[in-house]
Design a protein around this motif. Structure first.
Motif, PDB file in Angstrom:
ATOM      1  N   VAL A 155       0.856  -1.186   0.000  1.00 52.01           N
ATOM      2  CA  VAL A 155       0.000   0.000   0.000  1.00 52.01           C
ATOM      3  C   VAL A 155       0.893   1.237   0.000  1.00 52.01           C
ATOM      4  O   VAL A 155       1.598   1.501   0.968  1.00 52.01           O
ATOM      5  CB  VAL A 155      -0.932   0.017   1.233  1.00 52.01           C
ATOM      6  N   LEU A 157       0.784   5.329  -0.559  1.00 50.65           N
ATOM      7  CA  LEU A 157      -0.134   6.463  -0.700  1.00 50.65           C
ATOM      8  C   LEU A 157       0.621   7.777  -0.609  1.00 50.65           C
ATOM      9  O   LEU A 157       1.624   7.884   0.100  1.00 50.65           O
ATOM     10  CB  LEU A 157      -1.213   6.412   0.391  1.00 50.65           C
TER      11      LEU A 157
ATOM     12  N   LYS B   5      -7.381  -8.415 -11.068  1.00 49.27           N
ATOM     13  CA  LYS B   5      -6.628  -7.273 -10.551  1.00 49.27           C
ATOM     14  C   LYS B   5      -7.570  -6.392  -9.729  1.00 49.27           C
ATOM     15  O   LYS B   5      -8.787  -6.505  -9.815  1.00 49.27           O
ATOM     16  CB  LYS B   5      -6.021  -6.481 -11.701  1.00 49.27           C
ATOM     17  N   THR B   7      -8.269  -2.446  -7.954  1.00 49.61           N
ATOM     18  CA  THR B   7      -8.015  -1.015  -7.766  1.00 49.61           C
ATOM     19  C   THR B   7      -8.795  -0.539  -6.551  1.00 49.61           C
ATOM     20  O   THR B   7     -10.000  -0.795  -6.442  1.00 49.61           O
ATOM     21  CB  THR B   7      -8.460  -0.217  -9.015  1.00 49.61           C
ATOM     22  N   ILE B  25     -11.035   7.168 -13.175  1.00 48.16           N
ATOM     23  CA  ILE B  25     -10.066   6.073 -13.026  1.00 48.16           C
ATOM     24  C   ILE B  25     -10.797   4.791 -12.624  1.00 48.16           C
ATOM     25  O   ILE B  25     -10.544   3.715 -13.168  1.00 48.16           O
ATOM     26  CB  ILE B  25      -8.988   6.441 -11.982  1.00 48.16           C
ATOM     27  N   GLY B  28     -12.721   3.325 -15.481  1.00 52.45           N
ATOM     28  CA  GLY B  28     -11.762   2.736 -16.415  1.00 52.45           C
ATOM     29  C   GLY B  28     -11.258   1.388 -15.909  1.00 52.45           C
ATOM     30  O   GLY B  28     -11.143   0.424 -16.667  1.00 52.45           O
ATOM     31  N   ALA B  29     -10.989   1.324 -14.616  1.00 52.99           N
ATOM     32  CA  ALA B  29     -10.440   0.084 -14.045  1.00 52.99           C
ATOM     33  C   ALA B  29     -11.465  -1.047 -14.123  1.00 52.99           C
ATOM     34  O   ALA B  29     -11.116  -2.202 -14.367  1.00 52.99           O
ATOM     35  CB  ALA B  29     -10.001   0.326 -12.603  1.00 52.99           C
ATOM     36  N   HIS B  34     -10.916  -4.922 -13.466  1.00 51.87           N
ATOM     37  CA  HIS B  34     -10.453  -4.900 -12.077  1.00 51.87           C
ATOM     38  C   HIS B  34     -11.647  -5.000 -11.136  1.00 51.87           C
ATOM     39  O   HIS B  34     -12.751  -4.596 -11.482  1.00 51.87           O
ATOM     40  CB  HIS B  34      -9.744  -3.572 -11.760  1.00 51.87           C
ATOM     41  N   ALA B 150      -6.910  -3.141   0.061  1.00 54.15           N
ATOM     42  CA  ALA B 150      -5.776  -2.426  -0.527  1.00 54.15           C
ATOM     43  C   ALA B 150      -4.516  -3.273  -0.563  1.00 54.15           C
ATOM     44  O   ALA B 150      -3.728  -3.181  -1.506  1.00 54.15           O
ATOM     45  CB  ALA B 150      -5.523  -1.135   0.246  1.00 54.15           C
ATOM     46  N   GLU B 152      -4.037  -6.228  -1.209  1.00 52.40           N
ATOM     47  CA  GLU B 152      -3.988  -7.127  -2.368  1.00 52.40           C
ATOM     48  C   GLU B 152      -4.051  -6.348  -3.680  1.00 52.40           C
ATOM     49  O   GLU B 152      -4.142  -6.941  -4.746  1.00 52.40           O
ATOM     50  CB  GLU B 152      -5.177  -8.106  -2.332  1.00 52.40           C
ATOM     51  N   ASN B 154      -3.503  -3.724  -6.949  1.00 49.87           N
ATOM     52  CA  ASN B 154      -2.521  -3.338  -7.942  1.00 49.87           C
ATOM     53  C   ASN B 154      -2.413  -1.824  -8.009  1.00 49.87           C
ATOM     54  O   ASN B 154      -1.325  -1.282  -8.083  1.00 49.87           O
ATOM     55  CB  ASN B 154      -2.914  -3.885  -9.320  1.00 49.87           C
ATOM     56  N   VAL B 155      -3.559  -1.168  -8.002  1.00 53.77           N
ATOM     57  CA  VAL B 155      -3.565   0.285  -8.062  1.00 53.77           C
ATOM     58  C   VAL B 155      -4.239   0.813  -6.795  1.00 53.77           C
ATOM     59  O   VAL B 155      -5.428   0.611  -6.591  1.00 53.77           O
ATOM     60  CB  VAL B 155      -4.322   0.795  -9.313  1.00 53.77           C
ATOM     61  N   ASN B 156      -3.442   1.448  -5.930  1.00 54.24           N
ATOM     62  CA  ASN B 156      -3.962   2.058  -4.707  1.00 54.24           C
ATOM     63  C   ASN B 156      -3.751   3.549  -4.776  1.00 54.24           C
ATOM     64  O   ASN B 156      -2.621   3.998  -4.936  1.00 54.24           O
ATOM     65  CB  ASN B 156      -3.189   1.535  -3.483  1.00 54.24           C
ATOM     66  N   LEU B 157      -4.812   4.302  -4.633  1.00 55.53           N
ATOM     67  CA  LEU B 157      -4.662   5.751  -4.706  1.00 55.53           C
ATOM     68  C   LEU B 157      -5.377   6.424  -3.542  1.00 55.53           C
ATOM     69  O   LEU B 157      -6.402   5.936  -3.073  1.00 55.53           O
ATOM     70  CB  LEU B 157      -5.221   6.284  -6.031  1.00 55.53           C
TER      71      LEU B 157
ATOM     72  N   VAL C 143      -7.251   7.453 -19.930  1.00 59.37           N
ATOM     73  CA  VAL C 143      -7.205   6.697 -18.688  1.00 59.37           C
ATOM     74  C   VAL C 143      -6.831   5.228 -18.936  1.00 59.37           C
ATOM     75  O   VAL C 143      -6.203   4.601 -18.083  1.00 59.37           O
ATOM     76  CB  VAL C 143      -8.547   6.815 -17.927  1.00 59.37           C
ATOM     77  N   LEU C 147      -3.974   3.190 -16.869  1.00 59.34           N
ATOM     78  CA  LEU C 147      -4.215   1.956 -16.111  1.00 59.34           C
ATOM     79  C   LEU C 147      -3.306   0.831 -16.575  1.00 59.34           C
ATOM     80  O   LEU C 147      -2.848   0.017 -15.771  1.00 59.34           O
ATOM     81  CB  LEU C 147      -5.680   1.547 -16.207  1.00 59.34           C
ATOM     82  N   GLU C 151      -1.248  -0.718 -13.485  1.00 64.20           N
ATOM     83  CA  GLU C 151      -1.578  -2.021 -12.913  1.00 64.20           C
ATOM     84  C   GLU C 151      -0.354  -2.922 -12.804  1.00 64.20           C
ATOM     85  O   GLU C 151      -0.360  -3.897 -12.056  1.00 64.20           O
ATOM     86  CB  GLU C 151      -2.717  -2.696 -13.692  1.00 64.20           C
ATOM     87  N   ASN C 156       2.586   3.553  -7.203  1.00 58.80           N
ATOM     88  CA  ASN C 156       1.516   4.314  -7.848  1.00 58.80           C
ATOM     89  C   ASN C 156       1.085   5.441  -6.941  1.00 58.80           C
ATOM     90  O   ASN C 156       0.681   5.186  -5.807  1.00 58.80           O
ATOM     91  CB  ASN C 156       0.286   3.425  -8.104  1.00 58.80           C
ATOM     92  N   PHE C 158      -1.073   9.320  -6.564  1.00 57.84           N
ATOM     93  CA  PHE C 158      -1.952  10.374  -7.084  1.00 57.84           C
ATOM     94  C   PHE C 158      -1.581  11.648  -6.338  1.00 57.84           C
ATOM     95  O   PHE C 158      -1.695  11.706  -5.111  1.00 57.84           O
ATOM     96  CB  PHE C 158      -3.413  10.007  -6.825  1.00 57.84           C
TER      97      PHE C 158
END
Lengths: 159, 159, 159
Positions: A155, A157, B5, B7, B25, B28-29, B34, B150, B152, B154-157, C143, C147, C151, C156, C158
């Motif tokens: 994670v 951030l 995957k 997000t 986002i 899109g994911a 995802h 989170a 697990e 792939n994309v964490n924001l 987007v 991604l 991914e 990653n 923001f």
């Protein structure tokens, strides 16, 4: 043997509410047995400032930054609805009412639970913050150390 | 069999533009197959508020927060160049002109596509928001559930 | 053969300090041998604007956005303590004093080091920014492309 999971947070913001979010996630991640680092940079460094004034030698601009930035988490404003300080009072009121932890206690808990608190040395230079002004038991590092932690992270951030 | 995957977005901000970015986002994911969760906390909860006033019992501070915070995504301001409401009107104008989706529709689409919309119960307490005031078909959870998703991911924001 | 690590940053903010943080992390990640992408969206697009005015045909709202948004990184404000432009001057002063790199140089260095600079086409449309107004040697994408990079990413963010 499995490796520990890892949470790494860049704390850029100097807002009471965002810093709360950062430390709530971080404390949660420690409870989940993650290795957790909070990398304090720019305005996020103010969360680590001592509440009392510390006498150090500074240039003119650094003195101005020092005066204008909050000394410690308890003096931070809100990212929204700050209303010249009313907002933080309201938030602190509801925190108390719901027996949640105010920010300074969240930070204290984080430190006690073994979260690695790091101050970004490069932005300390820029804002003129010196080690004597920051709380004890923190580490000092740069972007390379951050990336070393983050690239293995689960994670990551930016707050 | 490969795992899906994932997000996971923490939506902290209550700004129209940032919330748009989060949902663009996220949508899109989902299209990328995802599993997507948006965890609404602090001001981000306002994206889930019903547009109409809901009668609920509240304390004084909670009432004030309730009044000052926008009821629903359509009433949010911009993080930049808000100009007392002119900015959002301008953005909505260009969204219409370019036949892009306004924020409420992006949220609706996200819900229809199976994005898991979560409201953070701890900050609901702090801001005095009650389930009756938030839209239907959302889940309620705390930081532990967020971290479970989170870690697990792939994309964490954090937005 | 091991795969390269990957850092992917969504740069949403149009603030001098946040953009600095993004490019410092990005340049560090390149030095760590990551493949790095910065995906500029919304106000973050302004970091890619040319400093000189470019004559292009625009609608009324797009013209207003164009006028109100800073042309290039050097004209951006701070996310905190901007003080009508005093803050950026102070930051640039201490950057010079500490022989750190000002933002336009950080961006230049990033481009030279092979960071992939991407402009989000959808928000270019919304804000009325045209290719002629943005610097050369950047890519244009949406987007889906973001991604695709994110991914597979290790870091990653923001911002």
């Amino acid at each position: 043997m499995t490796e520990k999971k890892r949470t790494t947070i860049v704390l850029f913001s100097g807002d009471y509410d965002k810093t709360m979010a950062a430390y709530i996630i971080a404390n949660g991640a420690v409870a989940y047995d993650h290795e957790v680092t909070i990398f304090h940079t720019f305005w996020g460094l103010n969360a680590l400032r001592k509440e009392d004034k510390v006498q150090v030698k500074k240039g003119v601009i650094e003195k101005m930054f020092g005066k204008m930035m909050p000394r410690g988490a308890n003096r931070m404003g809100l990212s929204k609805m700050n209303f010249a300080g009313m907002g933080p009072k309201m938030i602190k009121g509801v925190i108390k009412k719901h027996q949640a932890l105010p920010l300074p206690n969240l930070i204290e808990m984080g430190r006690d639970q073994g979260i690695k608190l790091v101050a970004c040395t490069m932005t300390m230079d820029l804002l003129g913050l010196q080690k004597e002004e920051l709380s004890e038991d923190i580490e000092y590092a740069g972007v390379a150390a951050y990336l070393g932690d983050a690239e293995e992270g689960n994670v990551n951030l930016f707050i």
